[in-house]
Design a protein around this motif. Structure first.
Motif, PDB file in Angstrom:
ATOM      1  N   GLY A 113      28.715  30.607  32.124  1.00 19.43           N
ATOM      2  CA  GLY A 113      29.148  31.835  32.797  1.00 19.43           C
ATOM      3  C   GLY A 113      28.008  32.530  33.508  1.00 19.43           C
ATOM      4  O   GLY A 113      28.163  33.026  34.638  1.00 19.43           O
ATOM      5  N   ALA A 124      27.146  30.639  36.668  1.00 19.59           N
ATOM      6  CA  ALA A 124      28.137  30.895  37.715  1.00 19.59           C
ATOM      7  C   ALA A 124      27.906  32.251  38.376  1.00 19.59           C
ATOM      8  O   ALA A 124      27.984  32.375  39.612  1.00 19.59           O
ATOM      9  CB  ALA A 124      29.551  30.822  37.133  1.00 19.59           C
ATOM     10  N   SER A 134      25.416  23.313  34.411  1.00 19.91           N
ATOM     11  CA  SER A 134      26.477  23.515  33.420  1.00 19.91           C
ATOM     12  C   SER A 134      26.719  22.249  32.614  1.00 19.91           C
ATOM     13  O   SER A 134      26.815  22.293  31.378  1.00 19.91           O
ATOM     14  CB  SER A 134      27.775  23.949  34.120  1.00 19.91           C
ATOM     15  OG  SER A 134      27.594  25.161  34.819  1.00 19.91           O
ATOM     16  N   LEU A 160      39.536  26.729  40.861  1.00 19.89           N
ATOM     17  CA  LEU A 160      39.948  27.414  39.637  1.00 19.89           C
ATOM     18  C   LEU A 160      41.165  26.743  39.002  1.00 19.89           C
ATOM     19  O   LEU A 160      41.223  26.559  37.779  1.00 19.89           O
ATOM     20  CB  LEU A 160      40.250  28.886  39.942  1.00 19.89           C
ATOM     21  CG  LEU A 160      39.044  29.782  40.231  1.00 19.89           C
ATOM     22  CD1 LEU A 160      39.482  31.074  40.890  1.00 19.89           C
ATOM     23  CD2 LEU A 160      38.275  30.077  38.945  1.00 19.89           C
ATOM     24  N   TYR A 189      40.269  23.289  37.572  1.00 16.23           N
ATOM     25  CA  TYR A 189      39.428  23.471  36.394  1.00 16.23           C
ATOM     26  C   TYR A 189      40.267  23.919  35.199  1.00 16.23           C
ATOM     27  O   TYR A 189      40.077  23.441  34.073  1.00 16.23           O
ATOM     28  CB  TYR A 189      38.326  24.488  36.683  1.00 16.23           C
ATOM     29  CG  TYR A 189      37.385  24.706  35.530  1.00 16.23           C
ATOM     30  CD1 TYR A 189      36.574  23.680  35.062  1.00 16.23           C
ATOM     31  CD2 TYR A 189      37.311  25.945  34.897  1.00 16.23           C
ATOM     32  CE1 TYR A 189      35.711  23.872  33.996  1.00 16.23           C
ATOM     33  CE2 TYR A 189      36.444  26.152  33.835  1.00 16.23           C
ATOM     34  CZ  TYR A 189      35.659  25.118  33.393  1.00 16.23           C
ATOM     35  OH  TYR A 189      34.811  25.313  32.325  1.00 16.23           O
ATOM     36  N   GLU A 229      42.003  30.546  33.466  1.00 14.79           N
ATOM     37  CA  GLU A 229      41.529  30.030  34.757  1.00 14.79           C
ATOM     38  C   GLU A 229      42.690  29.818  35.726  1.00 14.79           C
ATOM     39  O   GLU A 229      42.576  30.098  36.924  1.00 14.79           O
ATOM     40  CB  GLU A 229      40.771  28.712  34.547  1.00 14.79           C
ATOM     41  CG  GLU A 229      39.550  28.794  33.655  1.00 14.79           C
ATOM     42  CD  GLU A 229      38.392  29.537  34.291  1.00 14.79           C
ATOM     43  OE1 GLU A 229      38.449  29.835  35.497  1.00 14.79           O
ATOM     44  OE2 GLU A 229      37.420  29.812  33.565  1.00 14.79           O
ATOM     45  N   TRP A 234      36.334  33.809  41.941  1.00 15.49           N
ATOM     46  CA  TRP A 234      35.620  32.632  41.441  1.00 15.49           C
ATOM     47  C   TRP A 234      34.599  33.067  40.391  1.00 15.49           C
ATOM     48  O   TRP A 234      34.456  32.421  39.342  1.00 15.49           O
ATOM     49  CB  TRP A 234      34.927  31.932  42.606  1.00 15.49           C
ATOM     50  CG  TRP A 234      34.317  30.602  42.300  1.00 15.49           C
ATOM     51  CD1 TRP A 234      34.874  29.373  42.469  1.00 15.49           C
ATOM     52  CD2 TRP A 234      32.992  30.361  41.767  1.00 15.49           C
ATOM     53  NE1 TRP A 234      33.993  28.380  42.090  1.00 15.49           N
ATOM     54  CE2 TRP A 234      32.839  28.962  41.653  1.00 15.49           C
ATOM     55  CE3 TRP A 234      31.941  31.198  41.389  1.00 15.49           C
ATOM     56  CZ2 TRP A 234      31.667  28.381  41.174  1.00 15.49           C
ATOM     57  CZ3 TRP A 234      30.772  30.616  40.901  1.00 15.49           C
ATOM     58  CH2 TRP A 234      30.654  29.220  40.808  1.00 15.49           C
ATOM     59  N   SER A 235      33.894  34.169  40.660  1.00 13.09           N
ATOM     60  CA  SER A 235      32.909  34.705  39.717  1.00 13.09           C
ATOM     61  C   SER A 235      33.595  35.164  38.432  1.00 13.09           C
ATOM     62  O   SER A 235      33.065  34.963  37.330  1.00 13.09           O
ATOM     63  CB  SER A 235      32.162  35.884  40.339  1.00 13.09           C
ATOM     64  OG  SER A 235      31.544  35.513  41.544  1.00 13.09           O
ATOM     65  N   PHE A 262      34.894  31.591  36.642  1.00 15.68           N
ATOM     66  CA  PHE A 262      33.836  30.711  36.152  1.00 15.68           C
ATOM     67  C   PHE A 262      32.714  31.467  35.443  1.00 15.68           C
ATOM     68  O   PHE A 262      31.993  30.875  34.639  1.00 15.68           O
ATOM     69  CB  PHE A 262      33.244  29.902  37.309  1.00 15.68           C
ATOM     70  CG  PHE A 262      34.149  28.823  37.819  1.00 15.68           C
ATOM     71  CD1 PHE A 262      34.299  27.642  37.114  1.00 15.68           C
ATOM     72  CD2 PHE A 262      34.865  29.004  38.985  1.00 15.68           C
ATOM     73  CE1 PHE A 262      35.146  26.640  37.576  1.00 15.68           C
ATOM     74  CE2 PHE A 262      35.715  28.010  39.461  1.00 15.68           C
ATOM     75  CZ  PHE A 262      35.857  26.819  38.750  1.00 15.68           C
ATOM     76  N   HIS A 270      34.135  32.779  31.150  1.00 15.95           N
ATOM     77  CA  HIS A 270      33.354  31.880  30.304  1.00 15.95           C
ATOM     78  C   HIS A 270      32.509  32.653  29.290  1.00 15.95           C
ATOM     79  O   HIS A 270      32.393  32.252  28.128  1.00 15.95           O
ATOM     80  CB  HIS A 270      32.443  30.998  31.158  1.00 15.95           C
ATOM     81  CG  HIS A 270      33.027  29.677  31.485  1.00 15.95           C
ATOM     82  ND1 HIS A 270      33.549  29.392  32.716  1.00 15.95           N
ATOM     83  CD2 HIS A 270      33.204  28.558  30.736  1.00 15.95           C
ATOM     84  CE1 HIS A 270      34.010  28.153  32.724  1.00 15.95           C
ATOM     85  NE2 HIS A 270      33.819  27.628  31.534  1.00 15.95           N
TER      86      HIS A 270
END
Length: 209
Positions: A35, A38, A82, A141, A144, A166, A184-185, A188, A192
């Motif tokens: 996290g 990201a 990651s 997203l 994932y 997600e 996205w931030s 991810f 996280h």
């Protein structure tokens, strides 16, 4: 006395069955670090976007062609960091648990995780080539999230709910043009970190106890 002995025996059998059928070397610390990676990547990407005077909603702008390589490099660095972090902490936890890292459950977990993720990555590249930049973030997203849900059957069940989170953020992102980097931030990065903290204190600590 006999009831306590029977309970302990059943508990030991359950633990042995879980170790033989599930991948239990996942670490909450790795989720937190993922996290943070990201968020750092998103911060750098935002700086690149702002310095280029790029308009978030204008995905066909010529400026995007100029900054796209830098954004892709940042995304690849975040991914490699990651993956390396997950492997490092998983191997270390497996040694601490005196369990083999390379095992049937590990193969099944990683296969079910990486198969949808690879398809999503290839699809994202196709979108980039065709100029459909605006939906790359939600696609990442969504795929994932599907990867996490798919792999959760062979590891900790709580990962299923991380995958659902997600997916939810991915769907919101699909209906929010111009907010791809922010969401996205959130998916991810922030999600996280929250899950990693929960996993560390509620799962890892309890299992040690």
């Amino acid at each position: 006395m006999k009831n306590n002995e029977a309970f302990e025996a059943v508990k030991e059998i359950r633990v042995m069955m879980e170790k033989s059928s599930r991948f239990l070397s996942f670490s909450g610390t790795s989720a937190i670090l993922i996290g943070l990676y990201a968020l750092a990547g998103a911060f750098i990407a935002q700086g690149i976007i702002m310095s280029s005077k790029y308009t978030p909603g204008d995905y066909s702008a010529p400026t995007w062609v100029v900054i796209a390589p830098d954004i892709i490099i940042i995304a690849l660095i975040v991914f490699v960091l990651s993956l390396t972090t997950v492997l490092f902490f998983s191997v270390r936890k497996a040694k601490r648990m005196e369990a083999p890292f390379i095992s049937g459950p590990a193969y099944r977990t990683f296969l079910n995780f990486f198969l949808p993720l690879m398809v999503g990555g290839i699809f994202s590249v196709a979108l980039l080539i065709s100029g459909n930049i605006g939906i790359i973030a939600p696609v990442m997203l969504l795929f994932y999230g599907l990867s996490l849900i798919n792999a959760s059957k062979y590891t900790y069940g709580s990962i299923f709910w991380l995958g659902c989170g997600e997916l939810l953020i991915g769907l919101i992102c699909a209906f929010s043009p111009g907010h791809g980097l922010l969401l996205w931030s959130l998916g991810f990065g922030v999600l996280h970190i929250i899950y990693g903290i929960y996993f560390f204190f509620r799962v890892e600590r309890d299992s040690k106890a």
